[in-house]
Design a protein around this motif. Structure first.
Motif, PDB file in Angstrom:
ATOM      1  N   ILE A   1     -35.689  64.400  71.929  1.00 17.72           N
ATOM      2  CA  ILE A   1     -34.562  63.972  72.743  1.00 17.72           C
ATOM      3  C   ILE A   1     -35.003  64.144  74.196  1.00 17.72           C
ATOM      4  O   ILE A   1     -35.183  65.265  74.661  1.00 17.72           O
ATOM      5  N   GLY A   2     -35.248  63.026  74.877  1.00 14.90           N
ATOM      6  CA  GLY A   2     -35.762  63.063  76.242  1.00 14.90           C
ATOM      7  C   GLY A   2     -37.278  63.145  76.254  1.00 14.90           C
ATOM      8  O   GLY A   2     -37.842  64.219  76.343  1.00 14.90           O
ATOM      9  N   PHE A   3     -37.938  62.003  76.121  1.00 14.40           N
ATOM     10  CA  PHE A   3     -39.395  61.946  75.933  1.00 14.40           C
ATOM     11  C   PHE A   3     -40.103  61.763  77.276  1.00 14.40           C
ATOM     12  O   PHE A   3     -40.568  60.688  77.622  1.00 14.40           O
TER      13      PHE A   3
ATOM     14  N   VAL B   1     -44.334  62.659  65.042  1.00 15.90           N
ATOM     15  CA  VAL B   1     -43.102  62.326  65.752  1.00 15.90           C
ATOM     16  C   VAL B   1     -42.525  61.088  65.068  1.00 15.90           C
ATOM     17  O   VAL B   1     -43.125  60.024  65.086  1.00 15.90           O
ATOM     18  N   VAL B   2     -41.364  61.262  64.435  1.00 12.35           N
ATOM     19  CA  VAL B   2     -40.778  60.153  63.674  1.00 12.35           C
ATOM     20  C   VAL B   2     -39.792  59.327  64.483  1.00 12.35           C
ATOM     21  O   VAL B   2     -39.531  58.175  64.159  1.00 12.35           O
ATOM     22  N   GLY B   3     -39.222  59.916  65.550  1.00 12.65           N
ATOM     23  CA  GLY B   3     -38.264  59.171  66.352  1.00 12.65           C
ATOM     24  C   GLY B   3     -37.937  59.891  67.642  1.00 12.65           C
ATOM     25  O   GLY B   3     -38.236  61.063  67.803  1.00 12.65           O
ATOM     26  N   TYR B   4     -37.333  59.137  68.550  1.00 14.65           N
ATOM     27  CA  TYR B   4     -36.934  59.722  69.827  1.00 14.65           C
ATOM     28  C   TYR B   4     -35.702  59.029  70.376  1.00 14.65           C
ATOM     29  O   TYR B   4     -35.373  57.912  70.008  1.00 14.65           O
ATOM     30  N   VAL B   5     -35.027  59.752  71.274  1.00 17.45           N
ATOM     31  CA  VAL B   5     -33.895  59.234  72.031  1.00 17.45           C
ATOM     32  C   VAL B   5     -34.273  59.376  73.498  1.00 17.45           C
ATOM     33  O   VAL B   5     -34.632  60.469  73.944  1.00 17.45           O
ATOM     34  N   ASP B   6     -34.228  58.291  74.236  1.00 18.52           N
ATOM     35  CA  ASP B   6     -34.544  58.331  75.661  1.00 18.52           C
ATOM     36  C   ASP B   6     -33.920  57.096  76.300  1.00 18.52           C
ATOM     37  O   ASP B   6     -33.926  56.025  75.676  1.00 18.52           O
ATOM     38  N   PRO B   7     -33.396  57.216  77.521  1.00 16.66           N
ATOM     39  CA  PRO B   7     -32.776  56.047  78.148  1.00 16.66           C
ATOM     40  C   PRO B   7     -33.775  54.959  78.542  1.00 16.66           C
ATOM     41  O   PRO B   7     -33.391  53.826  78.785  1.00 16.66           O
TER      42      PRO B   7
ATOM     43  N   VAL C   1     -37.164  54.275  67.868  1.00 10.50           N
ATOM     44  CA  VAL C   1     -36.228  54.515  68.968  1.00 10.50           C
ATOM     45  C   VAL C   1     -34.843  54.648  68.344  1.00 10.50           C
ATOM     46  O   VAL C   1     -34.418  53.784  67.580  1.00 10.50           O
ATOM     47  N   CYS C   2     -34.153  55.731  68.670  1.00 10.12           N
ATOM     48  CA  CYS C   2     -32.824  55.969  68.113  1.00 10.12           C
ATOM     49  C   CYS C   2     -31.776  55.853  69.213  1.00 10.12           C
ATOM     50  O   CYS C   2     -32.046  56.129  70.380  1.00 10.12           O
TER      51      CYS C   2
ATOM     52  N   ASP D   1     -27.898  59.807  65.550  1.00 12.99           N
ATOM     53  CA  ASP D   1     -28.627  58.779  64.805  1.00 12.99           C
ATOM     54  C   ASP D   1     -29.999  59.304  64.375  1.00 12.99           C
ATOM     55  O   ASP D   1     -30.394  59.164  63.218  1.00 12.99           O
ATOM     56  N   LEU D   2     -30.699  59.925  65.290  1.00 13.88           N
ATOM     57  CA  LEU D   2     -32.021  60.490  65.000  1.00 13.88           C
ATOM     58  C   LEU D   2     -31.941  61.502  63.864  1.00 13.88           C
ATOM     59  O   LEU D   2     -32.698  61.428  62.892  1.00 13.88           O
ATOM     60  N   ILE D   3     -31.021  62.430  63.974  1.00  9.34           N
ATOM     61  CA  ILE D   3     -30.900  63.499  62.974  1.00  9.34           C
ATOM     62  C   ILE D   3     -30.464  62.965  61.621  1.00  9.34           C
ATOM     63  O   ILE D   3     -31.059  63.294  60.591  1.00  9.34           O
ATOM     64  N   GLU D   4     -29.431  62.131  61.611  1.00  7.17           N
ATOM     65  CA  GLU D   4     -28.879  61.651  60.341  1.00  7.17           C
ATOM     66  C   GLU D   4     -29.799  60.668  59.627  1.00  7.17           C
ATOM     67  O   GLU D   4     -29.947  60.715  58.411  1.00  7.17           O
TER      68      GLU D   4
END
Length: 70
Positions: free
Chosen positions: A6-8, A28-34, A51-52, A57-60
């Protein structure tokens, strides 16, 4: 070991590099970043993470074993 981010940014990229040195099974399976992360910034990863839309969304959806928050 599946990781989510979260915040890459630069600080997390450095931490991920260190984790990958010590845990070759980590991914690294996914990330959240603006912002969109260009391929050249994450070329060190084995594959491009998803990209989540949100942390939820990433967690679930991806069910990471651990989260890194930048």
């Amino acid at each position: 070991m599946k990781l989510g981010i979260i915040g890459f940014g630069g600080r997390i990229s450095h931490i991920v590099r260190e984790i990958l040195k010590k845990r070759p099974d980590a991914e690294v399976v996914g990330y959240v970043d603006p912002r969109h992360i260009p391929d050249e910034e994450i070329a060190y990863l084995r594959r491009r993470p998803e990209v989540c839309a949100s942390a939820e969304d990433l967690i679930e959806r991806l069910r990471p074993d651990g989260l890194l928050i930048g």
